[in-house]
Motif scaffolding. Structure first.
Motif, PDB file in Angstrom:
ATOM      1  N   LEU A   1       0.838  -1.190   0.000  1.00 11.55           N
ATOM      2  CA  LEU A   1       0.000   0.000   0.000  1.00 11.55           C
ATOM      3  C   LEU A   1       0.882   1.253   0.000  1.00 11.55           C
ATOM      4  CD1 LEU A   1      -3.106   0.541   0.244  1.00 11.55           C
ATOM      5  CD2 LEU A   1      -2.714   0.829   2.706  1.00 11.55           C
TER       6      LEU A   1
ATOM      7  N   VAL B   1      -2.424  -4.924   2.834  1.00 14.81           N
ATOM      8  CA  VAL B   1      -3.078  -3.658   3.181  1.00 14.81           C
ATOM      9  C   VAL B   1      -2.916  -3.382   4.678  1.00 14.81           C
ATOM     10  CG1 VAL B   1      -5.315  -2.498   3.404  1.00 14.81           C
ATOM     11  CG2 VAL B   1      -4.713  -3.651   1.271  1.00 14.81           C
TER      12      VAL B   1
ATOM     13  N   LEU C   1      -4.988  -0.955  -3.267  1.00 15.09           N
ATOM     14  CA  LEU C   1      -3.878  -1.849  -3.593  1.00 15.09           C
ATOM     15  C   LEU C   1      -4.336  -2.865  -4.628  1.00 15.09           C
ATOM     16  CD1 LEU C   1      -0.976  -2.924  -3.033  1.00 15.09           C
ATOM     17  CD2 LEU C   1      -1.985  -4.390  -1.258  1.00 15.09           C
TER      18      LEU C   1
END
Length: 306
Positions: free
Chosen positions: A232, A269, A297
């Motif tokens: 991310l 994430v 993402l």
């Protein structure tokens, strides 16, 4: 249900402009006390991600473990499997520089009293998940994994900090999570990470997940199917808890029945979000926060079967 069998520490966090060089003293204004320990962090990550989670480990009689247990309970963990033993609670000194890089020293304390007999066989049924790391005695990890295998539970081993494993231990592991250096050492190869993951997965009939820091992670299943997930995009403040967030959320997703690519997506994430806040357990995201950032993402790339 997930049972996390591992370490619990009180973290003493020092925020620094830069990490000290060998022999150098660096001053900072404050000390922050935070809950920590790889086991406790991973249990908190799994619980906050929505999994029914139990933590099994030890605290000392010094009372320092009370705040860590309170943090686990606040995250939704069952801590009835925690034992109080004579001596000190595990304590970690965590130094974090402005860039987010860190150095950590751990005084194991009560973590060295953890033993496999603390695991109730009723907690390790088919459909359950046992998560272990390497901050408790090796024999406890080995016996715990074997007990889970006998009863049909899924087993997840995070080989951190890296330790030499007795022969045959990986036969009791379903999912092995380790970083690039640990993977190369264990596999005895200097191949690229995906090659190393394929070797470990094939040699030991397990799913091997190799974390790559800021480059994400690679996972290979026992039949050689590979996946790669990125990271991310965030402004990192503190990377201390990112690895534990990854392991805890990966375990939670697999325990919930998600496919490996979906589990990798959620875990990456969660790891990224954890880097945006100071501390380890205190920085872990909850299920809603993870869900809200999944679209930021890209989903894992299928690498095929080699």
């Amino acid at each position: 249900m997930i049972t996390v069998f591992g370490s619990l520490n009180l973290d003493l966090l020092f925020n620094l402009d830069r990490l000290p060089a060998p022999g150098e003293t660096v001053l900072t204004r404050e000390i922050v006390q935070l809950p920590g320990g790889k086991g406790a962090n991973q249990a908190s990550a799994a619980a906050k991600a929505g999994a029914r989670t139990r933590f099994v480990g030890c605290v000392g009689e010094d009372g320092l473990g009370a705040s860590v247990l309170a943090s686990l309970e606040a995250a939704g963990c069952d801590v009835s499997g925690v034992r109080t033993v004579p001596g000190a609670t595990g304590t970690a000194v965590v130094m974090v520089e402005r860039s987010g890089e860190n150095q950590i020293v751990v005084g194991s304390g009560a973590n060295l009293a953890v033993e496999a007999g603390m695991l109730d066989p009723a907690w390790l049924k088919p459909g359950d998940t046992l998560v272990c790391q390497m901050e408790i005695p090796l024999e406890a990890v080995v016996e715990g994994l074997a007990a889970a295998r006998r009863t049909g539970a899924r087993t997840v081993l995070n080989l951190a900090p890296a330790r030499v494993l007795p022969a045959g231990v990986l036969a009791d592991v379903d999912v092995l999570v380790l970083n690039e250096g640990e993977a190369a050492l264990l596999a005895g190869t200097e191949a690229p990470p995906v090659g190393t993951a394929r070797k470990l997965a094939g040699d030991h009939s397990l799913t091997c997940v190799v974390t790559l820091g800021g480059e994400g992670a690679i996972a290979v299943t026992p039949d050689g199917r590979g996946y790669r997930v990125g990271t991310l995009a965030v402004q990192a403040v503190d990377t201390v808890g990112a690895g534990d967030a990854f392991v805890g959320v990966l375990s939670a997703a697999l325990d919930a029945g998600l496919a490996l690519p979906d589990a990798l997506h959620r875990a990456s994430v969660a790891a990224g979000l954890t880097c945006t806040r100071p501390g380890a357990a205190a920085a872990l995201p909850d299920a809603a926060e993870i869900e809200g950032r999944l679209s930021a993402l890209a989903r894992p790339v299928d690498l095929g079967d080699g």
